[in-house]
Scaffold this active site. Sequence first.
Site, short mmCIF file in Angstrom:
data_model
loop_
_atom_site.label_atom_id
_atom_site.label_comp_id
_atom_site.label_asym_id
_atom_site.label_seq_id
_atom_site.Cartn_x
_atom_site.Cartn_y
_atom_site.Cartn_z
N ARG A 215 91.21 53.27 33.38
CA ARG A 215 90.11 54.24 33.47
C ARG A 215 90.57 55.47 34.21
O ARG A 215 91.08 55.37 35.34
CB ARG A 215 88.93 53.61 34.20
CG ARG A 215 88.50 52.35 33.45
CD ARG A 215 87.18 51.87 33.86
NE ARG A 215 86.84 50.72 33.01
CZ ARG A 215 85.65 50.23 32.86
NH1 ARG A 215 84.63 50.78 33.49
NH2 ARG A 215 85.43 49.19 32.08
N GLU A 217 89.38 57.49 36.11
CA GLU A 217 88.40 57.85 37.14
C GLU A 217 88.96 59.02 37.93
O GLU A 217 90.06 58.95 38.45
CB GLU A 217 88.19 56.70 38.14
CG GLU A 217 87.91 55.35 37.52
CD GLU A 217 86.43 55.08 37.37
OE1 GLU A 217 85.65 56.02 37.60
OE2 GLU A 217 86.07 53.95 37.00
N ARG A 223 87.17 51.82 46.15
CA ARG A 223 86.89 50.73 45.22
C ARG A 223 87.24 51.04 43.76
O ARG A 223 86.93 50.25 42.87
CB ARG A 223 85.43 50.31 45.34
CG ARG A 223 84.45 51.35 44.91
CD ARG A 223 83.03 50.85 45.04
NE ARG A 223 82.12 51.71 44.32
CZ ARG A 223 81.77 52.93 44.72
NH1 ARG A 223 82.27 53.43 45.84
NH2 ARG A 223 80.96 53.66 44.00
N HIS A 224 87.84 52.17 43.50
CA HIS A 224 88.25 52.49 42.14
C HIS A 224 89.76 52.50 41.98
O HIS A 224 90.47 53.05 42.82
CB HIS A 224 87.72 53.87 41.73
CG HIS A 224 86.25 53.88 41.45
ND1 HIS A 224 85.32 54.25 42.39
CD2 HIS A 224 85.55 53.55 40.33
CE1 HIS A 224 84.11 54.14 41.86
NE2 HIS A 224 84.21 53.72 40.62
N GLU A 362 79.31 47.42 42.92
CA GLU A 362 79.17 46.72 41.65
C GLU A 362 80.38 45.80 41.45
O GLU A 362 81.52 46.23 41.60
CB GLU A 362 79.11 47.74 40.51
CG GLU A 362 78.95 47.10 39.15
CD GLU A 362 79.30 48.06 38.03
OE1 GLU A 362 78.73 49.16 37.98
OE2 GLU A 362 80.17 47.70 37.21
N SER A 365 79.46 43.84 35.19
CA SER A 365 78.30 44.15 34.38
C SER A 365 78.37 43.42 33.06
O SER A 365 79.45 43.00 32.62
CB SER A 365 78.09 45.65 34.18
OG SER A 365 79.26 46.30 33.99
N ARG A 413 87.92 43.67 42.50
CA ARG A 413 86.66 43.77 43.26
C ARG A 413 86.20 42.39 43.70
O ARG A 413 85.64 42.23 44.78
CB ARG A 413 85.59 44.48 42.44
CG ARG A 413 85.88 45.96 42.31
CD ARG A 413 84.69 46.71 41.76
NE ARG A 413 85.00 48.13 41.64
CZ ARG A 413 84.14 49.05 41.25
NH1 ARG A 413 82.91 48.69 40.91
NH2 ARG A 413 84.50 50.31 41.17
P1 AMO Z 1 82.13 47.98 33.51
O1 AMO Z 1 82.49 49.34 33.08
O2 AMO Z 1 81.01 47.87 34.49
O3 AMO Z 1 81.71 47.07 32.26
O4 AMO Z 1 83.40 47.25 34.09
C1 AMO Z 1 83.35 45.88 34.45
C2 AMO Z 1 83.88 45.68 35.84
O5 AMO Z 1 85.25 46.08 35.93
C3 AMO Z 1 85.52 46.55 37.23
N1 AMO Z 1 85.99 47.93 37.17
C4 AMO Z 1 86.84 48.50 38.03
N2 AMO Z 1 87.47 48.03 39.10
C5 AMO Z 1 88.27 48.84 39.79
N3 AMO Z 1 88.50 50.13 39.45
C6 AMO Z 1 87.89 50.67 38.36
N4 AMO Z 1 88.12 51.93 38.04
C7 AMO Z 1 87.02 49.84 37.61
N5 AMO Z 1 86.26 50.04 36.52
C8 AMO Z 1 85.65 48.88 36.27
C9 AMO Z 1 84.22 46.49 38.01
C10 AMO Z 1 83.19 46.50 36.92
O6 AMO Z 1 81.99 45.92 37.33
N6 AMO Z 1 82.44 46.23 28.79
C11 AMO Z 1 81.72 46.09 30.05
C12 AMO Z 1 81.59 44.65 30.46
C13 AMO Z 1 80.70 43.86 29.54
O7 AMO Z 1 79.58 44.29 29.29
O8 AMO Z 1 81.13 42.78 29.09
C14 AMO Z 1 82.44 46.90 31.11
O9 AMO Z 1 83.58 47.28 30.97
O10 AMO Z 1 84.23 45.27 38.74
P1 ATP Z 2 81.00 52.31 35.67
O1 ATP Z 2 81.85 51.13 35.42
O2 ATP Z 2 79.65 52.26 35.03
O3 ATP Z 2 81.70 53.62 35.53
P2 ATP Z 2 81.57 51.88 38.37
O4 ATP Z 2 82.08 50.51 38.25
O5 ATP Z 2 82.52 52.98 38.58
O6 ATP Z 2 80.63 52.22 37.19
P3 ATP Z 2 80.48 51.91 40.99
O7 ATP Z 2 81.85 51.93 41.46
O8 ATP Z 2 79.56 50.88 41.49
O9 ATP Z 2 80.42 51.87 39.41
O10 ATP Z 2 79.85 53.33 41.25
C1 ATP Z 2 78.46 53.57 41.04
C2 ATP Z 2 78.28 54.97 40.57
O11 ATP Z 2 78.74 55.91 41.54
C3 ATP Z 2 79.03 55.25 39.31
O12 ATP Z 2 78.20 56.00 38.48
C4 ATP Z 2 80.24 56.03 39.76
O13 ATP Z 2 80.69 56.87 38.74
C5 ATP Z 2 79.68 56.79 40.95
N1 ATP Z 2 80.70 57.05 41.95
C6 ATP Z 2 81.54 56.18 42.49
N2 ATP Z 2 82.33 56.76 43.39
C7 ATP Z 2 81.99 58.05 43.43
C8 ATP Z 2 82.43 59.18 44.17
N3 ATP Z 2 83.41 59.10 45.06
N4 ATP Z 2 81.85 60.36 43.94
C9 ATP Z 2 80.87 60.46 43.06
N5 ATP Z 2 80.40 59.43 42.34
C10 ATP Z 2 80.94 58.24 42.51
#
Ligand code: AMO
Ligand code: ATP
Length: 439
Positions: A215, A217, A223-224, A362, A365, A413
């Site tokens: 991703r 990001e 946490r990302h 999170e 999901s 996570r």
């Molecule tokens: P989602 O986008 O919420 O759902 O991703 C699922 C889980 O993957 C982890 N995750 C990450 N962990 C670390 N860094 C990241 N950048 C990152 N992005 C995601 C989180 C997150 O909750 N297709 C759906 C799942 C489904 O519906 O089956 C999906 O990808 O723990």
């Molecule tokens: P998704 O998988 O749906 O992209 P996520 O797993 O990245 O979500 P979280 O990490 O729980 O979700 O973040 C919750 C929300 O806050 C997300 O919409 C994310 O894009 C946003 N977010 C997370 N970190 C930041 C940041 N540093 N600045 C702005 N927005 C953020």
Amino acid sequence: ELRTHYTDQINPDNFEGKTVTIAGWVYEVRDLGGICFVVVRDREGKAQVTLVKKKTDVELFNAARRLVRESVVSVTGNVKASDKAPNGFEIIPSRINLLNEADSPLPMDTTGKVEAELDTRLDSRFIDLRKPGTNAIFRIRHEVLKNVRKYLSEINFIETSTPKVVATATEGGTSLFPITYFTTEAFLNQSPQLFKQILMSGGMDRVFEIGPIFRAEEHDTRRHLNEATSIDIESSFCDHFDVMEILENMISNVYSSVKQNSQKQLDELGIDLEIPEKPFLKLKYEEAIDIVNQNSEEDLVWGDDLGTSAEHIVGNDVFERTGQSHYFIIDWPTEIKPFYAMPYENNPEISKSFDLMHRTMELASGAQRIHHHTILRERIESQGLNSDSFDFYLDAFRFGMPPHAGWGIGCERLLMTMLGAENIRDVVLFPRDRRRLSP
Ligand code: AMO
Ligand code: ATP
């Protein structure tokens, strides 16, 4: 033979007088003149090698005192019980085989006396991993994944692997890494989502995958990651409640196994692991919005996504009320969930989707999915995507797709929340983030 035993396999009671060969790194050399102690560390622990000058061959004694820290050695000797030695025994060596000498100074300390910055540790991960605390994290990760596989296999899931080089996006919100695939543009996969759903049409019924997701990001948070490991399931003839139950059972199961099988590593990290209580609280999205509005200056309206600070407010509120960190947020507005989430038949504004939260973050999901071809195509279009590029996926829905549901949980996570790690990078061997592409 370079090694007969790990250091933790040796004990003073059963090994007194026996000859053993251990292999590892020179942790410490204490040369007191008449006596020299060499502490050797292997994956499982440490052992003290003791050389008394008067009783030791001169060459062997001199070789021992000249050992450079973190060099690789294999040591053969007799085990002798000793109250003063760590673990109650020492090894009186007959041979020290220097297999590879380390340069000095070391890029960082391995004794834990000087705590290095995370960046320094990641730059020299090979040294950082020699510290028992770091080693413990990755031993626990292994235990987690071993039990995820075991648990899901026991309830009839089949392990699969799907492509990481793909043609389309699945998860709105986060962006893709484009790559050049011969002469066409391709992307690194964000999620096995489309493939695991196609497998439901293939009659595989219940599948899981543990694999990398990518991703792009932009934000640099604790946490990302830009490359993470996702644990994904998809299950036919199920709704979202069925797969939520699988998720909480799996998590509870994994926590129990880690507590049972990784006590040494948990002790090393100073963690008293609490097994989350089932069933996890299920909070409706609209209830979460109310909690945020009642407890903060924020003024969220129905349809808004929960941002980082909103997640904090809800997580803390749930924890105060229930003492539990894990909880679900269910029944999200259809518009803010991906196109594949199934809207409720009697209220299509709301979807059969959920997020699993841990306090303020999170964790996972999932959702029941749309299994009707025409509705799915409409949802793809309404999210501004070109449905033609999804034909490879949509075709699977035209010729007998069963109702199905699934979820994805980030392995890092899961581990991070289990171990209370401050930064997700702590639980990844070689993290990929905005600034880090090597090692
Ligand atoms: P989602 O986008 O919420 O759902 O991703 C699922 C889980 O993957 C982890 N995750 C990450 N962990 C670390 N860094 C990241 N950048 C990152 N992005 C995601 C989180 C997150 O909750 N297709 C759906 C799942 C489904 O519906 O089956 C999906 O990808 O723990
Ligand atoms: P998704 O998988 O749906 O992209 P996520 O797993 O990245 O979500 P979280 O990490 O729980 O979700 O973040 C919750 C929300 O806050 C997300 O919409 C994310 O894009 C946003 N977010 C997370 N970190 C930041 C940041 N540093 N600045 C702005 N927005 C953020």
